[in-house]
Design a protein around this motif. Sequence first.
Motif, PDB file in Angstrom:
ATOM      1  N   ILE A 153      88.360  46.450  68.161  1.00 53.37           N
ATOM      2  CA  ILE A 153      89.324  47.262  69.159  1.00 53.37           C
ATOM      3  C   ILE A 153      88.371  48.336  69.963  1.00 53.37           C
ATOM      4  CG2 ILE A 153      90.662  48.116  69.373  1.00 53.37           C
ATOM      5  CD1 ILE A 153      92.624  46.458  67.508  1.00 53.37           C
ATOM      6  N   GLY A 181     100.507  47.494  63.823  1.00 48.87           N
ATOM      7  CA  GLY A 181     100.751  45.938  62.697  1.00 48.87           C
ATOM      8  C   GLY A 181     102.963  46.193  62.121  1.00 48.87           C
ATOM      9  N   GLY A 182     103.823  45.250  62.678  1.00 48.92           N
ATOM     10  CA  GLY A 182     104.433  44.903  62.103  1.00 48.92           C
ATOM     11  C   GLY A 182     105.049  43.468  61.258  1.00 48.92           C
ATOM     12  N   GLY A 183     104.285  44.082  60.419  1.00 47.29           N
ATOM     13  CA  GLY A 183     104.491  43.088  58.586  1.00 47.29           C
ATOM     14  C   GLY A 183     104.841  43.705  57.610  1.00 47.29           C
ATOM     15  N   TYR A 184     104.728  43.237  56.763  1.00 47.73           N
ATOM     16  CA  TYR A 184     105.511  43.481  55.180  1.00 47.73           C
ATOM     17  C   TYR A 184     104.371  45.499  54.926  1.00 47.73           C
ATOM     18  CZ  TYR A 184     107.543  40.024  53.045  1.00 47.73           C
ATOM     19  OH  TYR A 184     108.582  39.203  52.472  1.00 47.73           O
ATOM     20  N   VAL A 185     103.679  46.082  55.218  1.00 47.98           N
ATOM     21  CA  VAL A 185     103.372  46.879  54.981  1.00 47.98           C
ATOM     22  C   VAL A 185     103.808  48.169  56.620  1.00 47.98           C
ATOM     23  CG1 VAL A 185     100.576  48.870  55.261  1.00 47.98           C
ATOM     24  CG2 VAL A 185     100.849  46.404  54.219  1.00 47.98           C
ATOM     25  N   GLU A 204     103.277  45.349  67.158  1.00 53.52           N
ATOM     26  CA  GLU A 204     103.273  44.335  67.659  1.00 53.52           C
ATOM     27  C   GLU A 204     102.707  43.162  68.362  1.00 53.52           C
ATOM     28  OE1 GLU A 204     103.099  42.562  63.853  1.00 53.52           O
ATOM     29  OE2 GLU A 204     102.758  40.806  65.782  1.00 53.52           O
ATOM     30  N   ASN A 206     103.165  39.957  68.456  1.00 52.81           N
ATOM     31  CA  ASN A 206     103.681  38.915  67.647  1.00 52.81           C
ATOM     32  C   ASN A 206     104.741  39.564  69.027  1.00 52.81           C
ATOM     33  OD1 ASN A 206     101.937  36.598  67.140  1.00 52.81           O
ATOM     34  ND2 ASN A 206     102.535  38.000  64.795  1.00 52.81           N
ATOM     35  N   THR A 236     102.521  43.262  71.628  1.00 48.57           N
ATOM     36  CA  THR A 236     101.662  44.325  72.771  1.00 48.57           C
ATOM     37  C   THR A 236     100.598  44.539  71.806  1.00 48.57           C
ATOM     38  OG1 THR A 236     103.601  45.660  73.130  1.00 48.57           O
ATOM     39  CG2 THR A 236     102.018  46.765  72.783  1.00 48.57           C
ATOM     40  N   ALA A 273      98.143  48.780  59.493  1.00 49.79           N
ATOM     41  CA  ALA A 273      98.592  47.578  58.323  1.00 49.79           C
ATOM     42  C   ALA A 273      98.347  46.146  59.183  1.00 49.79           C
ATOM     43  CB  ALA A 273     100.219  47.879  58.197  1.00 49.79           C
ATOM     44  N   ALA A 274      97.420  45.897  59.455  1.00 51.91           N
ATOM     45  CA  ALA A 274      97.367  44.211  60.669  1.00 51.91           C
ATOM     46  C   ALA A 274      96.457  43.074  59.899  1.00 51.91           C
ATOM     47  CB  ALA A 274      96.113  44.652  61.752  1.00 51.91           C
ATOM     48  N   TYR A 322     100.002  36.874  48.924  1.00 52.23           N
ATOM     49  CA  TYR A 322      99.618  38.570  48.421  1.00 52.23           C
ATOM     50  C   TYR A 322     100.891  38.903  47.951  1.00 52.23           C
ATOM     51  CZ  TYR A 322      95.033  38.421  50.930  1.00 52.23           C
ATOM     52  OH  TYR A 322      93.964  37.455  51.490  1.00 52.23           O
ATOM     53  N   PHE A 323     100.865  38.702  46.713  1.00 55.24           N
ATOM     54  CA  PHE A 323     102.221  39.210  46.223  1.00 55.24           C
ATOM     55  C   PHE A 323     101.935  39.652  44.672  1.00 55.24           C
ATOM     56  CE2 PHE A 323     104.039  36.592  49.150  1.00 55.24           C
ATOM     57  CZ  PHE A 323     105.212  37.774  50.247  1.00 55.24           C
ATOM     58  N   LEU A 356     111.327  42.628  51.135  1.00 55.36           N
ATOM     59  CA  LEU A 356     110.408  43.251  52.056  1.00 55.36           C
ATOM     60  C   LEU A 356     111.595  44.241  51.426  1.00 55.36           C
ATOM     61  CD1 LEU A 356     108.999  44.123  54.546  1.00 55.36           C
ATOM     62  CD2 LEU A 356     111.217  44.156  55.891  1.00 55.36           C
ATOM     63  N   PHE A 357     111.005  45.741  50.943  1.00 51.87           N
ATOM     64  CA  PHE A 357     111.737  46.230  50.744  1.00 51.87           C
ATOM     65  C   PHE A 357     112.845  47.825  51.690  1.00 51.87           C
ATOM     66  CE2 PHE A 357     110.015  44.689  46.442  1.00 51.87           C
ATOM     67  CZ  PHE A 357     110.731  44.533  45.733  1.00 51.87           C
TER      68      PHE A 357
HETATM   69  N1  NAD Z   1     107.185  44.114  49.494  1.00 53.19           N
HETATM   70  C1  NAD Z   1     106.285  43.231  49.823  1.00 53.19           C
HETATM   71  O1  NAD Z   1     106.572  42.532  48.861  1.00 53.19           O
HETATM   72  C2  NAD Z   1     104.550  43.541  49.982  1.00 53.19           C
HETATM   73  C3  NAD Z   1     104.636  44.819  50.795  1.00 53.19           C
HETATM   74  C4  NAD Z   1     103.729  45.577  51.678  1.00 53.19           C
HETATM   75  C5  NAD Z   1     102.688  44.058  51.582  1.00 53.19           C
HETATM   76  N2  NAD Z   1     103.041  42.722  50.937  1.00 53.19           N
HETATM   77  C6  NAD Z   1     101.520  41.745  50.665  1.00 53.19           C
HETATM   78  O2  NAD Z   1     100.660  42.401  52.031  1.00 53.19           O
HETATM   79  C7  NAD Z   1     100.140  41.881  52.582  1.00 53.19           C
HETATM   80  C8  NAD Z   1      99.607  42.555  53.850  1.00 53.19           C
HETATM   81  O3  NAD Z   1     100.296  43.037  54.100  1.00 53.19           O
HETATM   82  P1  NAD Z   1      99.887  43.782  55.856  1.00 53.19           P
HETATM   83  O4  NAD Z   1     101.690  44.118  56.773  1.00 53.19           O
HETATM   84  O5  NAD Z   1      99.522  44.485  55.910  1.00 53.19           O
HETATM   85  O6  NAD Z   1     100.134  42.046  56.652  1.00 53.19           O
HETATM   86  P2  NAD Z   1     100.834  40.880  57.101  1.00 53.19           P
HETATM   87  O7  NAD Z   1      99.922  39.804  57.655  1.00 53.19           O
HETATM   88  O8  NAD Z   1     102.183  40.382  56.511  1.00 53.19           O
HETATM   89  O9  NAD Z   1     101.051  42.204  58.859  1.00 53.19           O
HETATM   90  C9  NAD Z   1     100.670  41.934  59.534  1.00 53.19           C
HETATM   91  C10 NAD Z   1     100.612  42.111  60.666  1.00 53.19           C
HETATM   92  O10 NAD Z   1      99.794  42.956  62.099  1.00 53.19           O
HETATM   93  C11 NAD Z   1     100.387  42.204  63.451  1.00 53.19           C
HETATM   94  N3  NAD Z   1      98.967  42.662  64.058  1.00 53.19           N
HETATM   95  C12 NAD Z   1      97.993  42.086  63.499  1.00 53.19           C
HETATM   96  N4  NAD Z   1      96.692  42.757  64.151  1.00 53.19           N
HETATM   97  C13 NAD Z   1      97.141  43.606  65.364  1.00 53.19           C
HETATM   98  C14 NAD Z   1      97.118  43.968  65.958  1.00 53.19           C
HETATM   99  N5  NAD Z   1      95.628  44.042  66.730  1.00 53.19           N
HETATM  100  N6  NAD Z   1      97.447  44.735  67.440  1.00 53.19           N
HETATM  101  C15 NAD Z   1      99.085  44.760  67.077  1.00 53.19           C
HETATM  102  N7  NAD Z   1      99.702  44.014  66.124  1.00 53.19           N
HETATM  103  C16 NAD Z   1      98.767  43.300  65.317  1.00 53.19           C
HETATM  104  C17 NAD Z   1     100.639  41.127  63.053  1.00 53.19           C
HETATM  105  O11 NAD Z   1     101.089  39.920  64.098  1.00 53.19           O
HETATM  106  C18 NAD Z   1     100.917  41.338  61.819  1.00 53.19           C
HETATM  107  O12 NAD Z   1     102.547  40.814  62.356  1.00 53.19           O
HETATM  108  C19 NAD Z   1     101.840  41.011  53.132  1.00 53.19           C
HETATM  109  O13 NAD Z   1     101.573  39.642  53.962  1.00 53.19           O
HETATM  110  C20 NAD Z   1     102.161  40.317  52.070  1.00 53.19           C
HETATM  111  O14 NAD Z   1     102.278  39.368  50.980  1.00 53.19           O
HETATM  112  C21 NAD Z   1     103.695  42.799  50.420  1.00 53.19           C
END
Ligand code: NAD
Length: 469
Positions: A153, A181-185, A204, A206, A236, A273-274, A322-323, A356-357
Amino acid sequence: MATPEQYDFIALGGGEPAKLLAWDLSSKHGKKCAVIEHGPISGACPTVACMPTKTLLHSAQLAHLARQVQASAPGAASSDFKADMAKVFTRKQEVVDGMADLFLGIFADTKAELIRGHGELVGPKTISCNGRLLTAETVLINTGSKAFVDTTIPGLADANPLTHVELLDIKTLPSHLIILGGGYVGIEFAQAYARFGSRVTVIERNAQILAKEDSDVVTELTRILSREGIEFLTSTSVTHVSGTSGSEVTLTLSNPTPGTAPTTISGTHLLVAAGRTPNTSNIGLAAAGITLTPTGHIAVDTQLRTSVPGVFAGGDCAGSPYFTHMGWDDYRVLLGVLTGAPRETGTAGRQVPSVLFTTPELAHVGLREGEAKKKGVGYRVVRAPMGAFLRARALGATEGFAKALVEEKGERILGFTALGPGAGELLPVVQLVMKLGLSYRELVDLTIVHPTMAEGLVDLFRSVPSSSK
Ligand SMILES: NC(=O)c1ccc[n+]([C@@H]2O[C@H](COP(=O)([O-])OP(=O)(O)OC[C@H]3O[C@@H](n4cnc5c(N)ncnc54)[C@H](O)[C@@H]3O)[C@@H](O)[C@H]2O)c1
Ligand SMILES: Cc1cc2nc3c(=O)[nH]c(=O)nc-3n(C[C@H](O)[C@H](O)[C@H](O)COP(=O)(O)OP(=O)(O)OC[C@H]3O[C@@H](n4cnc5c(N)ncnc54)[C@H](O)[C@@H]3O)c2cc1C
């Protein structure tokens, strides 16, 4: 080459299974053990991941409640409450430092050696660190993972974006935090910072955040978080980044649906957080003859053995989910192998529970409804709103719902999801029923204390329909 110092067990990287194994093998099995760690003590979870983020989320919950109390005071039209981020940082750091003290104490008590420095394999079971050469009968690689920063990017890396590591260390409130990034972090930090008082935008790629989760669950969570002021830009992508995180940063966005998203967005801070990358480079894996998977993880079998006899790998770098609790389970598998009592199935078929907390928490174990449909697995589904969990009523937290999948023809539970207050605490009892292959009726027959969240499980499971229609 100098003669290497001989150990029974050496871990390269001090993550979850590494320290637990070193402590056990040293104190209970009389082995000479060492853990090599180049970062803070000891692993990501207590220092830059689980523990500090959950501490932060708790502070954010207190800020949220304080704001509600302030706004409900007689005569108050609204609340301009802002969190004191220096105090938030201090509290986080106290928890982190306390964990480090705890672990240092256990290293001292168990007489496992903690070697502070960067380790690198120079042969199949030989590691170089701080000018020392060390070898062991058993080597464990437990180097973890790091935040993925997509260098394709344009401008992203130059914008000096924050990862979770740096964001946990800032002592001021970002005025506008953009989260890629709209994942866990991303989602946990989004709620924390929105509650501290930042404007927060999540980008995000997706169509929904938390791509793996069922759409009904994500729709409800997104509704709750949006109401707290978090902006979500889904479907997006980012095509260009300019400026610098910490002052002003601008992202150019692309969305396949014309007119649904701004073409640029500017904020003060950018969190990446991707996703994550395993720490498998620059540690001498090629020199040791250790094979990688196509995703860059260390290739292991179900007993966590690598391609080199006597060398094992566990945790994120070995591709375990990843836990931290999965790293903990890796420790159990490895302890079995190393003490001559292996778990027959190793890591195969194990449960992967997750929470997810956020408030409310999103807890899950087993099969999701979307996955069941994709795989063609027959199921019966039962749902209950959080309002049916009487404890949630007492807490004034009735948003969310729970749902369970049960076999179509049998009575075993296939999967369980709950979005509600303290939902994570509901998992273990459901997990036990699932693990033992019991009927869901065993849960219905339990006498569970009133009014706890867990009593809601009785009502949920007694409503399992007799057929899938
Ligand atoms: N409560 C918990 O247990 C906890 C908390 C935080 C992290 N974690 C672990 O750490 C892992 C990693 O977390 P994470 O959030 O970094 O990764 P993730 O893989 O869970 O989520 C990343 C998100 O970023 C999006 N993304 C990636 N590249 C992108 C881009 N260029 N533009 C827009 N969106 C984009 C992806 O589609 C995805 O939805 C988690 O899967 C989980 O296993 C766990
Ligand atoms: C922000 C965030 C929040 C999270 N929250 C949760 C949560 O609430 N619950 C949960 O279950 N999971 C959570 N996770 C995931 C969890 O933190 C990881 O899955 C877990 O910490 C991985 O543990 P590990 O044993 O694989 O390695 P790590 O804990 O990452 O440890 C690896 C260690 O190896 C060291 N190292 C690497 N290379 C070398 C080398 N060459 N020489 C010496 N040392 C080296 C590193 O410094 C590191 O300390 C979270 C992750 C993040 C990013």
